[in-house]
Every structure is written in structure tokens, then in C-alpha cells.
Motif scaffolding. Structure first.
Motif, mmCIF file in Angstrom:
data_model
loop_
_atom_site.group_PDB
_atom_site.id
_atom_site.type_symbol
_atom_site.label_atom_id
_atom_site.label_comp_id
_atom_site.label_asym_id
_atom_site.label_seq_id
_atom_site.Cartn_x
_atom_site.Cartn_y
_atom_site.Cartn_z
ATOM 1 N N PHE A 1 -8.702 1.422 -1.269
ATOM 2 C CA PHE A 1 -8.209 1.193 0.084
ATOM 3 C C PHE A 1 -9.252 1.508 1.150
ATOM 4 O O PHE A 1 -9.513 0.719 2.049
ATOM 5 C CB PHE A 1 -6.948 2.037 0.311
ATOM 6 C CG PHE A 1 -6.265 1.732 1.609
ATOM 7 C CD1 PHE A 1 -5.285 0.748 1.673
ATOM 8 C CD2 PHE A 1 -6.585 2.418 2.764
ATOM 9 C CE1 PHE A 1 -4.647 0.451 2.863
ATOM 10 C CE2 PHE A 1 -5.943 2.124 3.961
ATOM 11 C CZ PHE A 1 -4.977 1.145 4.010
ATOM 12 N N ASP A 2 -9.871 2.669 1.066
ATOM 13 C CA ASP A 2 -10.780 3.094 2.115
ATOM 14 C C ASP A 2 -12.089 2.313 2.143
ATOM 15 O O ASP A 2 -12.836 2.390 3.100
ATOM 16 C CB ASP A 2 -11.090 4.596 1.984
ATOM 17 C CG ASP A 2 -9.885 5.426 2.352
ATOM 18 O OD1 ASP A 2 -9.101 4.964 3.203
ATOM 19 O OD2 ASP A 2 -9.716 6.513 1.779
ATOM 20 N N ASP A 3 -12.356 1.589 1.077
ATOM 21 C CA ASP A 3 -13.620 0.863 1.010
ATOM 22 C C ASP A 3 -13.468 -0.612 1.331
ATOM 23 O O ASP A 3 -14.445 -1.309 1.542
ATOM 24 C CB ASP A 3 -14.228 0.987 -0.390
ATOM 25 C CG ASP A 3 -14.539 2.428 -0.724
ATOM 26 O OD1 ASP A 3 -14.894 3.171 0.212
ATOM 27 O OD2 ASP A 3 -14.429 2.797 -1.888
ATOM 28 N N ASP B 1 0.806 -1.232 0.000
ATOM 29 C CA ASP B 1 0.000 0.000 0.000
ATOM 30 C C ASP B 1 0.838 1.282 0.000
ATOM 31 O O ASP B 1 0.461 2.276 0.621
ATOM 32 C CB ASP B 1 -0.955 0.009 1.209
ATOM 33 C CG ASP B 1 -1.995 -1.092 1.109
ATOM 34 O OD1 ASP B 1 -2.434 -1.371 -0.020
ATOM 35 O OD2 ASP B 1 -2.361 -1.673 2.141
ATOM 36 N N ARG B 2 1.936 1.256 -0.727
ATOM 37 C CA ARG B 2 2.805 2.429 -0.702
ATOM 38 C C ARG B 2 2.194 3.631 -1.422
ATOM 39 O O ARG B 2 2.680 4.756 -1.285
ATOM 40 C CB ARG B 2 4.171 2.087 -1.317
ATOM 41 C CG ARG B 2 4.970 1.102 -0.482
ATOM 42 C CD ARG B 2 5.312 1.654 0.890
ATOM 43 N NE ARG B 2 6.213 2.789 0.836
ATOM 44 C CZ ARG B 2 7.526 2.700 0.725
ATOM 45 N NH1 ARG B 2 8.094 1.522 0.674
ATOM 46 N NH2 ARG B 2 8.276 3.775 0.686
ATOM 47 N N HIS B 3 1.146 3.370 -2.209
ATOM 48 C CA HIS B 3 0.465 4.488 -2.877
ATOM 49 C C HIS B 3 -0.365 5.290 -1.872
ATOM 50 O O HIS B 3 -0.771 6.403 -2.136
ATOM 51 C CB HIS B 3 -0.450 3.955 -3.976
ATOM 52 C CG HIS B 3 -1.505 3.042 -3.441
ATOM 53 N ND1 HIS B 3 -1.243 1.722 -3.143
ATOM 54 C CD2 HIS B 3 -2.786 3.271 -3.097
ATOM 55 C CE1 HIS B 3 -2.345 1.170 -2.645
ATOM 56 N NE2 HIS B 3 -3.292 2.084 -2.610
ATOM 57 N N HIS B 4 -0.640 4.689 -0.715
ATOM 58 C CA HIS B 4 -1.434 5.370 0.292
ATOM 59 C C HIS B 4 -0.543 6.357 1.038
ATOM 60 O O HIS B 4 0.587 6.029 1.406
ATOM 61 C CB HIS B 4 -1.999 4.325 1.264
ATOM 62 C CG HIS B 4 -3.085 4.864 2.158
ATOM 63 N ND1 HIS B 4 -2.800 5.642 3.250
ATOM 64 C CD2 HIS B 4 -4.426 4.755 2.103
ATOM 65 C CE1 HIS B 4 -3.946 5.972 3.846
ATOM 66 N NE2 HIS B 4 -4.944 5.452 3.159
ATOM 67 N N ASN B 5 -1.075 7.545 1.294
ATOM 68 C CA ASN B 5 -0.300 8.593 1.963
ATOM 69 C C ASN B 5 0.407 8.105 3.209
ATOM 70 O O ASN B 5 1.529 8.485 3.502
ATOM 71 C CB ASN B 5 -1.233 9.744 2.367
ATOM 72 C CG ASN B 5 -1.324 10.747 1.248
ATOM 73 O OD1 ASN B 5 -0.442 10.743 0.375
ATOM 74 N ND2 ASN B 5 -2.354 11.571 1.252
ATOM 75 N N PHE B 6 -0.307 7.286 3.940
ATOM 76 C CA PHE B 6 0.196 6.804 5.227
ATOM 77 C C PHE B 6 1.538 6.088 5.087
ATOM 78 O O PHE B 6 2.395 6.162 5.957
ATOM 79 C CB PHE B 6 -0.857 5.851 5.806
ATOM 80 C CG PHE B 6 -0.654 5.481 7.244
ATOM 81 C CD1 PHE B 6 -1.036 6.337 8.256
ATOM 82 C CD2 PHE B 6 -0.101 4.248 7.583
ATOM 83 C CE1 PHE B 6 -0.869 5.979 9.585
ATOM 84 C CE2 PHE B 6 0.062 3.883 8.911
ATOM 85 C CZ PHE B 6 -0.320 4.752 9.921
ATOM 86 N N TYR B 7 1.713 5.357 3.977
ATOM 87 C CA TYR B 7 2.944 4.581 3.791
ATOM 88 C C TYR B 7 3.848 5.171 2.714
ATOM 89 O O TYR B 7 4.844 4.548 2.334
ATOM 90 C CB TYR B 7 2.612 3.140 3.406
ATOM 91 C CG TYR B 7 1.823 2.387 4.440
ATOM 92 C CD1 TYR B 7 2.425 1.979 5.621
ATOM 93 C CD2 TYR B 7 0.475 2.095 4.232
ATOM 94 C CE1 TYR B 7 1.705 1.290 6.577
ATOM 95 C CE2 TYR B 7 -0.252 1.409 5.189
ATOM 96 C CZ TYR B 7 0.365 1.005 6.359
ATOM 97 O OH TYR B 7 -0.357 0.326 7.301
ATOM 98 N N ALA B 8 3.492 6.337 2.216
ATOM 99 C CA ALA B 8 4.228 6.889 1.078
ATOM 100 C C ALA B 8 5.579 7.447 1.517
ATOM 101 O O ALA B 8 5.931 7.420 2.695
ATOM 102 C CB ALA B 8 3.389 7.968 0.410
#
Lengths: 210, 412
Positions: free
Chosen positions: B409-411, B285-292
Motif C-alpha cells: 500500500f505505502d509504495d 484496503d480493509r487490511h490497512h489500519n486506516f480502513y480497518a
């Protein structure tokens, strides 16, 4: 799979190897000329097609990408059965992954004999300074089991095209040899693989191209 | 399967753009080596196209009416070539494919698995409604060209159909024509708590969430309930103490292996687990801000800690690819390493059999899926069987991760 007219070779190729050695990356580099070091782990096999023309011979490659980790090993046979070629990938900075290649070679030889063309790919040569798998060892091993050995970097796009091209050429040769012996011995060495692939990849792999 | 007697196929293209006079081009291609990508690049050059466009091919429907079907994949293209070939055979003419280029994209047609950002259940339904119009012509197409259409197209259409059917089946409580209930809100959730914070009606709470999801702001609290983190019947105060105690336990477990690493006492198991986990957290999930951002993102380190601690303390399961996908949204939602670990343990109590080497749990799930499919859509099942795809292995990831990767991701 649509067309299989005479004169077109349909080959099935399977990518095997430990997790995170770069199987998906090699495939994406080859098919889409893209590289992403943050793509997700492969959890189920998917396939992409590539159409080639080698010396006037049309070739349709169906390349299967598999999940690497041990847990998914049991699914291997489903994907390598009926394969004309296998690319066994290891990471040159990871000795265990080379050990895994040896396991795959053993398994494929046992299950498919010499019907399958083996190619070994030492991937991630952009990390040459971190290499732990000795060059000579890998090459002599490949030699011993009758496999071609290539050094590749999906990241820098090195050796990828060559690898697939050489494998395809060898598969054509193997096919023609078999066809020859077929004629000579009128035995039934059937290598033509023009049946539909056993499964279709899921929606997420819909972006195939050539 | 099909042999083309002719190597070249003529292609006539009409480009339509708003009210402008359509432009025409003609050329020939070799169907054996012309992929959709190649065709698109030819068209881009032929018309000097600089923006997005959609492609469709001309055919006739059952009533002899001229229609244009979308040309979205190599499979569609193969179908178009085959159609032209068949017509040429019957009319003893040259095969000719007639295409139309429209200078506007299909609305949202390509991103079919990216639902709008509503709660999970709501988005499932919205999506199926939204998809209807774009899918309809394609289904039409399969019916007409049953034997000819590409395998993938068939699967996609059928998956949509089945998906819609299942979605409707899931919503039997409500009128299927109504949108599902809105997500569980804060006020609603409070109504489920009594004076001391005990949950009064767990099954009703689950039903409400099942039908409408949870407001994202509440997920942090409510997920712990639906994951069965807490033993039954705890008061609010007891829950707080419980989670504090569990968090401390986690820090203890984490310190154990961290100490080993620091003292250089790394055994084979620890080395194996940390190696595997490290490889995977760097690409989860590196595309997600949290892991970017860079690889030393603190959240990635947290994810690593959670998974390593879990693997070392659950040796029968250890670490297996896919688990990072499950832990990732928990950490994002909880925003706290220890809480995410506790949630992962709770989630894995239900899902760990998926990750065992024997594969029995997955086999069982596949047999359930097969049975459901046989009941809900026997035609599709028989089709898959005829294509030797009745093992349904293309659903492996759906089942392994309970669709985590199949939605935004959020869904998920």
C-alpha cells in the motif's frame, strides 16, 4: 497446463455474475476452504485449478473467476469461449443481480448454444432474512432454461461443494453423450478441451491449489 | 499434452536439517492426482515435520551435474514428474522423483511482490536486486527445460526478467549499478519554491520525484502538485485560497445528494451509484489500519462520500470498480475528505478514459504494452503468442490502476 492423458477430463468453467455477488468467495471457499468478506474487488480474470476423481474418472477443472461489473462485461467472451460449464452467480438479497444472471444466460445460449452446462447459484443464503429474489421465481427460471439451481453460502460453506460436484457430473455426462453421438453420426462434435488456456493469471493469483 | 504410461511414480525423499544425518523416505504417488499441496502433506506426515520447509527436486544440468531445483508450485511438480518419466523412458526403468526437504524457508522468496518499505522507485530497484539470487536458479531451469516447464513458471520468470530490464531502462540517467537518488526531502522541496511559494522548476521537480520518490511525510503536500491540482504559477497564498474554495465547492456538491437522500428523493442513478460504491468501499484496503475495524469506520464513510460525489458529478464516468482503489490512498495520504476529493478529480482527469465503457483507452494502452514488449523482449512476446496469451490480458489490472494493487500500500 500440463497433463491431458486419455481418461482425464479437462473442463473449463467460468464464474459470471454481477459485482459483489460472491464469485471469488465461492471459488476460494471451494478451492481453499477459506472465507474473507473483505477481499478486494476482482478487476481481472484469474483462474484456479481443481483436480477431482469422480467414480474413478479423473477431472481437472480450470475455474475462471471474472470481474463482475458492467464495465468489464466486454471481456466476458474471452473467458467463456471454450468453456464446458458456467456458474452464474447472483446475490439472493439483490434482485438486479438476478436480472444480470438472465442476461448472461441469454448471451451464453446465443453464443454457445447447448455446448455449455449452465448452473445458477443463489449465493449469500446466510442472509436469508434479507432475501429479495423469490425462491420459486429463481428455481422456475433455472428449470425453464435447463440450468441446475443451487443455494449457496460461501460464508457458511453451504452448497458450494454440491454445486461444483453436480456441475462436474453434468459436464462428464454431457461429454459422454456428445462422444456417443460423435460415434453414431461421425460428425465433429468436439468438446474435448485439451488446449492450453488462452491466458495465464497474473502473479497475484499464484496461490492456486487443489 | 503429455501422457504418462505409468500411473505410479516412485518418490525418494531426503530430509536435510543443519548438520543432522539426512533422513530418507520412499513412497509412490499417482502424478495425475498429486498436487504440491498433497505432496507437502504427505511429507509432513512422513517425516513428522512441524516447521517450515522448502522442497526441491533432483535433476541434472546441461553438463550432467546433479542439481536441485526449487519445487514451488504444481507446475514445478509437473515438470519433476515429467523429467522422471522421460528418464525412465530412456533408461527403461521405473519413474522415480528424487526430492530434498530442507528445514528452512527460502529467504523472502514467497513474498516476491511485497517490496521493502522504501519509496516507490527505490523499492523497485532494491527489489529487482534482491530478487536476483532467488530467481536465478528458476531461470536456469526454464532454459534447460524449455518445452517442459510449466507455463506459469515461465511467465513469472519472464515477467521478472522484463521487469528488471524495464527498471534498468528507466534508470538510464544514472549509472544503473547505483541505487537511485534518495526520496525528495523537505529541504529539497523548499528549494523549488521561490519567496512567494511559486514552484520554480516544475519539470526538474518531477524528474527528482521520478528518480527517487517523495519522502512519505511530504506526500500530502507534494502529491497535490504532481497531480496537477493547482493551476500553474500560483503562489503559496493563492494555493491555500484555491484549495479552500475547492473544498467548499466539494461540501456543496456533497450536501446536494445527501439532501436528496434525506428527503427520500432518491432517483435511479443515485440509488445505483450509492449501491455500487457502498459494496466496494466495504472491501477496499480493509487490511490497512486506516480502513480497518467495523464497517461504520468514519474513513470508509469518507471514501463513500468522495466516490459518490465524484460519480454523480461526472456522469459520463460515473462509478466503476477500481476507482475505490485509486481514491483510497489519496484519502489515507490527505487525511481530509475534501482534499482527497480534489486530488481524485485531478487524478481522474488523466485516468478517467480507463473506466469508460468503450474501453478504447485500455485498448490503446494494451497496444503500447504489446509494442514495448515486442521491442524489449521479442522472445517472450513470441512465447506468449505461441500460448495464445499475446492479448496480455493478465496485465489488465496493472494498467487499469497503474500498479496500485501490485505493490504494498505505502509504495504503490
Amino acid at each position: 497446463m500440463a497433463t491431458a492423458p486419455s481418461g482425464t477430463h479437462n473442463f473449463k468453467v467460468v464464474l459470471l455474475g454481477e459485482g459483489c455477488v460472491g464469485k471469488t468467495s465461492l471459488l476460494l471457499r471451494y478451492i481453499e476452504d477459506k472465507f474473507n468478506d473483505k477481499h478486494l474487488t476482482t478487476l481481472q480474470a484469474t483462474f484456479l485449478n481443481k483436480r477431482l476423481n469422480i467414480n474413478g474418472k479423473r477431472v481437472n477443472l480450470s475455474i475462471w473467476d471474472t470481474a463482475g461489473q458492467e464495465k468489464f462485461h466486454a471481456l466476458g467472451p474471452i473467458y467463456y469461449r471454450n468453456s464446458n460449464g458456467a456458474i452464474l452467480v447472483y446475490d439472493i438479497t439483490d434482485e438486479d443481480s438476478f436480472g444480470k444472471v438472465k442476461n448472461w444466460v441469454k448471451e451464453l445460449k446465443k453464443m454457445l448454444g447447448s455446448d455449455i452446462v449452465l448452473t445458477i447459484a443463489g449465493n449469500k443464503i446466510d442472509l436469508e432474512h434479507e432475501r429479495t429474489v423469490p425462491l420459486e421465481e429463481a428455481e422456475s427460471y433455472a428449470n425453464m432454461v435447463g440450468a441446475q439451481h443451487f443455494y449457496t453460502s460461501a460464508k457458511l460453506n453451504q452448497g458450494v461443494e454440491e454445486l461444483f460436484l453436480d456441475l462436474t457430473r453434468t459436464m462428464i455426462e454431457r461429454y459422454e453423450q456428445n462422444a456417443q453421438t460423435d460415434v453414431n453420426r461421425t460428425s465433429q462434435v468436439v468438446v474435448v478441451d485439451d488446449e492450453a488456456p488462452p491466458t495465464q493469471s497474473s502473479c497475484c493469483s499464484g496461490n492456486r491449489s487443489n | 499434452m503429455f501422457g504418462y504410461s505409468k500411473e505410479a511414480v516412485r518418490v525418494k525423499v531426503k530430509k536435510c536439517e543443519g548438520k543432522l544425518q539426512p533422513e530418507l523416505r520412499k513412497f509412490s504417488v499417482d502424478p495425475q492426482i498429486t498436487s504440491l499441496e498433497v505432496l507437502q502433506s504427505i511429507l509432513v506426515k512422513a517425516f513428522d515435520i512441524k516447521s517450515d520447509f522448502t522442497l526441491s527436486f533432483r535433476t541434472t544440468d546441461d553438463y550432467g551435474q546433479e542439481i536441485y531445483l526449487p519445487l514451488l508450485s504444481d507446475w514445478d511438480l509437473d515438470a519433476a514428474f515429467l523429467k522422471a518419466h522421460n528418464i525412465a523412458l530412456t533408461q527403461k526403468s521405473e519413474p522415480c522423483v528424487q526430492l530434498r526437504v530442507d528445514m528452512r524457508p527460502f529467504a523472502e522468496a514467497s513474498e516476491d511482490w511485497e517490496p521493502p518499505s522504501v519509496s516507490p522507485a527505490a523499492s523497485m530497484v532494491n527489489q529487482s536486486y534482491k530478487e536476483q539470487p532467488t530467481i536465478a536458479p528458476a531461470q536456469h531451469q526454464t532454459e534447460k527445460q524449455e518445452t517442459q516447464t510449466g507455463f506459469q513458471g515461465m511467465i513469472m520468470n519472464q515477467v521478472e526478467k522484463t521487469f528488471n530490464m524495464v527498471t534498468r531502462a528507466l534508470n538510464l540517467y544514472d549509472d544503473p549499478n547505483n541505487a537511485p537518488r534518495p526520496p525528495l526531502s523537505d529541504i529539497e522541496f523548499r528549494a523549488f519554491l521561490d519567496a512567494v511559494g511559486q514552484i520554480t522548476n516544475t519539470s526538474k521537480l518531477r524528474e527528482v520525484i521520478y528518480c527517487g520518490g517523495i519522502d512519505p511525510s511530504l506526500r500530502k503536500v507534494v502529491w497535490k502538485h504532481i497531480l496537477n491540482v493547482y493551476p500553474d504559477g500560483m503562489t503559496g497564498k493563492e494555493r491555500m485560497d484555491y484549495i479552500k474554495r475547492k473544498a467548499n465547492e466539494y461540501y456543496g456538491l456533497r450536501a446536494k445528494w445527501k439532501d436528496c437522500i434525506q428527503k427520500g428523493m432518491v432517483n435511479a442513478d443515485l440509488a445505483y451509484v450509492t449501491g455500487m460504491v457502498r459494496k466496494d468501499v466495504l472491501r477496499t484496503d480493509r487490511h490497512h489500519n486506516f480502513y480497518a475495524g467495523s464497517d461504520d469506520n468514519q474513513n470508509i464513510a469518507s471514501l463513500f462520500n468522495i466516490l459518490t460525489t465524484y460519480a454523480l458529478n461526472h456522469p459520463t464516468v460515473s462509478y466503476c470498480q477500481g476507482m475505490s482503489d485509486l481514491a483510497s490512498p489519496l484519502l489515507v495520504t490527505m487525511g481530509d475528505e475534501a482534499h482527497a476529493y480534489i486530488c481524485l478529480c485531478a487524478l481522474m482527469t488523466r485516468l478517467y478514459p480507463n473506466f469508460l465503457l468503450d474501453g478504447e483507452a485500455m485498448t490503446l494502452k494494451f497496444s503500447h504494452l504489446t509494442e514495448s514488449l515486442q521491442v524489449y523482449d521479442p522472445d517472450f512476446y513470441n512465447y506468449l503468442k505461441s500460448q495464445q496469451a499475446d492479448d496480455l490480458l493478465f496485465c489488465y489490472r496493472w494498467l487499469l490502476l497503474e500498479m496500485k494493487r501490485e505493490f504494498a500500500f505505502d509504495d504503490a
